[in-house]
Design a protein around this motif. Structure first.
Motif, short mmCIF file in Angstrom:
data_model
loop_
_atom_site.label_atom_id
_atom_site.label_comp_id
_atom_site.label_asym_id
_atom_site.label_seq_id
_atom_site.Cartn_x
_atom_site.Cartn_y
_atom_site.Cartn_z
N THR A 91 6.26 9.47 3.35
CA THR A 91 6.99 10.73 3.18
C THR A 91 7.07 11.09 1.69
OG1 THR A 91 8.25 10.29 5.19
CG2 THR A 91 9.19 11.90 3.68
N ILE A 92 7.27 10.07 0.86
CA ILE A 92 7.29 10.34 -0.59
C ILE A 92 5.89 10.76 -1.07
CG2 ILE A 92 7.70 9.31 -2.87
CD1 ILE A 92 9.82 7.49 -1.45
N ALA A 121 0.83 -1.21 0.00
CA ALA A 121 0.00 0.00 0.00
C ALA A 121 0.87 1.26 0.00
CB ALA A 121 -0.95 -0.01 1.19
N ALA A 122 1.96 1.23 0.78
CA ALA A 122 2.81 2.44 0.90
C ALA A 122 3.47 2.78 -0.44
CB ALA A 122 3.86 2.25 1.98
N PHE A 123 3.83 1.76 -1.21
CA PHE A 123 4.47 2.01 -2.51
C PHE A 123 3.53 1.71 -3.68
CE2 PHE A 123 8.16 2.01 0.19
CZ PHE A 123 8.86 3.09 -0.31
N GLY A 124 2.27 1.54 -3.37
CA GLY A 124 1.27 1.33 -4.41
C GLY A 124 0.24 2.43 -4.33
N SER A 171 -0.03 4.44 -7.53
CA SER A 171 0.43 3.42 -8.46
C SER A 171 -0.31 2.11 -8.22
CB SER A 171 1.93 3.19 -8.27
OG SER A 171 2.35 2.02 -8.94
N LYS A 172 -0.60 1.41 -9.30
CA LYS A 172 -1.20 0.08 -9.15
C LYS A 172 -0.28 -0.97 -9.77
CE LYS A 172 -4.39 0.99 -13.01
NZ LYS A 172 -3.80 0.22 -14.09
N ASP A 173 1.01 -0.64 -9.75
CA ASP A 173 1.99 -1.56 -10.33
C ASP A 173 2.56 -2.44 -9.21
OD1 ASP A 173 4.26 -2.77 -11.44
OD2 ASP A 173 4.43 -1.18 -12.93
N LEU A 174 2.08 -3.67 -9.17
CA LEU A 174 2.49 -4.58 -8.09
C LEU A 174 3.98 -4.90 -8.16
CD1 LEU A 174 1.59 -6.28 -5.67
CD2 LEU A 174 0.95 -8.10 -7.25
N GLU A 217 11.50 15.55 -10.65
CA GLU A 217 10.05 15.78 -10.63
C GLU A 217 9.38 14.64 -9.88
OE1 GLU A 217 8.30 16.76 -14.30
OE2 GLU A 217 9.70 18.41 -14.69
N LEU A 218 8.52 15.01 -8.95
CA LEU A 218 7.86 13.99 -8.12
C LEU A 218 6.40 13.87 -8.54
CD1 LEU A 218 9.34 15.01 -4.66
CD2 LEU A 218 9.89 12.96 -5.95
N ASN A 219 6.14 12.94 -9.42
CA ASN A 219 4.78 12.79 -9.93
C ASN A 219 4.16 11.49 -9.45
OD1 ASN A 219 4.86 15.21 -11.50
ND2 ASN A 219 6.24 14.14 -12.90
N TRP A 220 2.86 11.56 -9.19
CA TRP A 220 2.15 10.36 -8.76
C TRP A 220 2.43 9.20 -9.72
CZ3 TRP A 220 0.55 10.87 -4.04
CH2 TRP A 220 0.00 12.05 -3.58
N ALA A 221 2.64 8.05 -9.14
CA ALA A 221 2.79 6.79 -9.89
C ALA A 221 4.09 6.68 -10.69
CB ALA A 221 1.60 6.55 -10.83
N ASP A 222 4.97 7.65 -10.54
CA ASP A 222 6.25 7.56 -11.26
C ASP A 222 7.21 6.68 -10.43
OD1 ASP A 222 8.62 7.80 -12.56
OD2 ASP A 222 8.73 10.00 -12.47
N MET A 223 7.05 5.40 -10.57
CA MET A 223 7.79 4.47 -9.73
C MET A 223 9.25 4.33 -10.16
SD MET A 223 5.79 3.90 -7.35
CE MET A 223 6.74 2.68 -6.46
N ASP A 224 9.53 4.63 -11.42
CA ASP A 224 10.94 4.62 -11.84
C ASP A 224 11.73 5.63 -11.02
OD1 ASP A 224 10.95 2.69 -13.93
OD2 ASP A 224 9.80 4.09 -15.16
N THR A 225 11.18 6.83 -10.92
CA THR A 225 11.88 7.88 -10.16
C THR A 225 11.99 7.51 -8.69
OG1 THR A 225 11.13 9.54 -11.74
CG2 THR A 225 11.80 10.34 -9.58
N VAL A 226 10.90 6.96 -8.14
CA VAL A 226 10.93 6.58 -6.72
C VAL A 226 12.06 5.58 -6.48
CG1 VAL A 226 9.65 5.33 -4.92
CG2 VAL A 226 8.49 7.09 -6.28
N ILE A 227 12.13 4.56 -7.33
CA ILE A 227 13.07 3.46 -7.10
C ILE A 227 14.50 3.83 -7.49
CG2 ILE A 227 13.66 1.13 -7.90
CD1 ILE A 227 10.55 0.64 -7.95
#
Lengths: 139, 623
Positions: free
Chosen positions: B354-355, B320-323, B328-331, B376-386
């Motif tokens: 926090t993110i 949930a925290a990273f979804g 994001s709905k990328d499991l 840039e911090l955009n919703w669901a941008d998991m590439d940037t998060v990771i």
């Protein structure tokens, strides 16, 4: 029994519910995802008071009594609590915790149906109306 | 002493020494073990002036009396101290394999003080304790370090390890056991890092556990293990892990979406739920020592942008925290983010939250590319998060990493611009992935009164509201409506006592749902010989709850701090809880009355403390 005059009435109502649920695309899909043979056992209210639903292999088949094969999941409870449950007036988690519902087998598939209980209750109400059981509808 | 050994390791890292100490038996009867006993040790020996990351700060790891018993759910321990994230008292619980091994070595716990001159480890081999330098390990991730430990000390060695986040003193660094189990919350990985301690390793030569009544305990253990294993909850957890009911949670509004701005996202529910994880990525199920539930997941993602090798998979909180929290709905992305957090040693709940807060701040222009070094911090941008955000946080290697390494509360203080409106915290700790507006209004109350901050494991309120608790012996027979405040204060008073018992005995809250109150009492008596009645046990729980509040009082926490962020109370705009208001003030006022807490100071009066055997503590706070 508080809501039923005999052991056959609840089974008639519940089979009607499943007959109507099968016609609803969302519920029908939900049931197929359960992919289990389930026995709803209310025999504490009479030896014939039970039915089963076979949701395996992309089908949804419901019928009176215990299935001839060993069920994947058996849910044992009273016919009154089943009526409350299909009417969305019984918290299933609470009922299991307090042993009002006894579960044998994997309940994982049923979790998929939990979000649909509100809709089930609406269709159950329609089923009761169809059977002239309107007096049994829980408000 | 039975169950417990009565012995702890006291390591003075500045001196490079570690010695055995014994604790008075009365401490165990009064404070049970685990989180409760850690609180008592801090009360007696800790410094209330020392900053959390100062050398003189104490870090206390404690087992409960059941660690080492071959029973599902009891291979856990607690770690406690002043939290670097919140600045006040806190503790964190972890399962896995460390707790029984420590007990078999002859110890109930470890107290760490001081700071090693250079990076090192503590090695416990039965009652032999060594403090050893490991300069070459500093800078390694948890996965590499754990593998090295296995190679050097053997597969039977059990370890607690920090990653780069702990070394770099990130406020929410965690401590990992076998790369899979975490002392996740409140930042104790940073405390270990501040002491230059990379790992604690324990190896025992025999399984020693000495209960008070061996025959009775064995019979009860078998009975409880069967009950736990056969329960519906356990079976569901076994099959689909802790995210088994994520889909159901979405439909009741329990699962937070985009930093708690939404309460419903149907499409995401099926994508992220436990059965999907099972179908798509599960390779094995795993368990803590002796646990037959085996709710832990082992996953593999062989290909795609978020591919990962076979290894520990995410829990519900991480999914949930990273979804959903990040839109994001990328499991697969949640699996990769979870693995990365485990390796870097970051708490996934605070990291994800926090993110999420930062993404909302960026969306609303309170945080700009000037503060993020162009990221840039955009919703669901998991590439940037990771690829960017998590490493920068763990290494504090950029403006953005430094900002987010503080946790959301301090980060909001730093940037201002109204961003505190988007916090999801209580007492500085980010809320877990259970939204009080849908999951249950009582959660808002228990998040606020929990000593460590917003926490769903401090007590079983979540389960109580769900309907999964029934304790008629102590008056818990309520049929709670999650979306109401009715009976929530009454329930919370019982919840804090049971929660203190669970976290002090270090029992898993999934497994112990099946344990009835009289069985709890028998378990304590047969294992530890406490000779308790139900009333004695509940008093011990209340005593621990009060002591934790007294500790916080000495850290400056008052009644006015028992709050949750506005975001968690504002009526939802969609989903099942849409428009429903939480009557927080009413619940809190009633709880304070029932728990006999002073409405300003937030602690009980002198007489209440004396009546529950906290007289010496009362003398300190009521001078």
């Amino acid at each position: 029994m508080e809501y039923w005059k005999d052991q056959h009435e609840p089974i008639t109502a519940f089979l009607k519910l499943f007959e109507k649920a099968k016609q609803d695309p969302e519920l029908s899909e939900g049931l197929k995802k359960v992919n289990q043979l389930i026995w709803f056992d209310y025999t504490e209210d009479g030896p014939d008071c039970s039915f089963h639903v076979d949701c395996r292999n992309g089908n949804v088949l419901s019928s009176q009594g215990k299935p001839s094969e060993e069920p994947d999941l058996t849910m044992s409870l009273s016919a009154d609590d089943a009526h409350r449950s299909w009417s969305n007036k019984l918290n299933p988690v609470m009922a299991i915790t307090r042993r009002k519902i006894r579960v044998k087998g994997s309940a994982t598939g049923l979790l998929k149906l939990a979000p649909k209980l509100k809709k089930v209750a609406i269709i159950y109400e329609q089923a009761l109306n169809d059977l002239n059981f309107s007096d049994k509808i829980l408000k | 002493m039975f169950g417990n050994t009565g012995k702890i390791i006291w390591a003075d890292l500045s001196a490079g020494t570690a010695e055995h100490r014994t604790l008075p038996e009365q401490y165990y009867r009064n404070f049970i073990g685990g989180a409760g006993l850690a609180a008592k040790i801090f009360w007696e020996y800790g410094s209330f002036e020392a900053q959390p990351l100062a050398p003189e700060s104490l870090l206390i790891l404690m087992n409960g009396p059941f660690a080492g018993l071959k029973l599902s759910g009891c291979s856990r321990s607690a770690i406690a101290g002043r939290s670097p994230l919140t600045g006040h008292w806190g503790d964190s619980s972890c399962g896995g394999h460390f707790a029984p091994e420590l007990r078999y070595s002859g110890f109930d716990g470890i107290v760490l003080q001081g700071k090693l001159e250079e990076p090192g480890i503590i090695l416990i081999e039965d009652d032999e304790i060594s403090v050893l330098p490991v300069r070459e390990w500093w800078g390694m991730g948890v996965i590499e370090t754990t593998a090295l430990i296995g190679k050097k000390y053997g597969k039977k060695a059990r370890s607690l390890v920090i990653g780069q986040a702990g070394e770099n003193l990130v406020n929410y660094a965690c401590i990992m056991n076998e790369c899979h189990h975490a002392f996740g919350r409140a930042g104790y990985g940073a405390v270990m890092g501040s002491k230059n301690l990379k790992a604690i390793i324990v190896k025992s030569s025999a399984q020693r556990y000495f209960p008070a009544d061996s025959d009775s305990l064995d019979s009860l253990r078998r009975e409880l293990d069967a009950k736990i294993t056969e329960s519906v909850t356990s079976q569901v957890l076994h099959e689909n892990g802790t995210a088994a009911n994520l889909e159901g949670g979405v439909h009741i509004g329990d699962v937070p979406i985009k930093n708690f701005t939404s309460s419903f996202w149907e499409e995401m529910a099926e994508e992220l739920t436990g059965s999907t994880l099972t179908e798509k990525y599960l390779t094995n199920k795993a368990a803590c020592s002796f646990c037959k539930i085996a709710c832990k997941r082992v996953v593999e993602i062989p290909e795609g942008p978020f591919s990962i090798p076979k290894g520990p998979g995410p829990e519900y909180e991480t999914i949930a925290a990273f979804g959903s929290m990040l839109g994001s709905k990328d499991l697969a992305a949640t699996c990769k983010a979870g693995r990365l957090c485990n390796d870097l040693g970051l708490d996934t709940i605070t990291a994800g939250s926090t993110i999420a807060w930062a993404m909302e701040a960026f969306e609303k222009s309170a945080l700009t590319v000037l503060e993020t070094d162009g990221v840039e911090l955009n919703w669901a941008d998991m590439d940037t998060v990771i690829d960017v955000v998590l490493p920068q946080i763990a290494f504090r290697s950029s403006k953005l990493g430094e900002l987010l390494s503080q946790g959301s509360l301090r980060a909001a203080d730093m940037i201002g611009r109204g961003s505190s409106e988007w916090l999801t915290t209580a007492k500085g700790l980010e809320a877990p992935m259970h939204d009080p507006r849908g999951g249950g209004h009582g959660l808002a109350l228990t998040y606020s009164i929990s000593h460590r901050g917003a926490c769903h494991t401090a007590n079983p309120m979540l389960f109580m509201e769900m309907g999964a608790c029934y304790y008629p012996e102590i008056g818990f027979e309520y049929e709670l409506n999650p979306m109401s405040s009715e009976y929530k204060a009454e329930s919370a008073l019982l919840a804090v006592q049971i929660g203190a018992i669970e976290n002090s005995s270090c029992f898993c809250q999934f497994a112990d749902r099946e344990i009835a109150i009289p069985e709890w009492v028998r378990l304590f008596n047969f294992a530890a010989g406490y000779d308790w009645t139900v009333e004695d046990m509940m008093s011990a729980g209340l005593r621990v709850f009060y002591l934790q509040r007294l500790l916080n009082y000495r850290f400056g926490i008052r009644a006015s701090d028992d709050l949750v962020s506005k975001r968690l109370l504002d009526p939802s705009t969609d989903g099942a809880p849409e428009g429903v208001e939480i009557d927080f003030d009413c619940m809190k006022k009633r709880f304070y009355q029932l728990a006999k807490l002073d409405g300003t100071l937030g602690i009980p009066d002198r007489r209440t403390l004396e009546n529950i055997n906290l007289s010496s503590e009362a003398n300190v706070v009521w001078q």
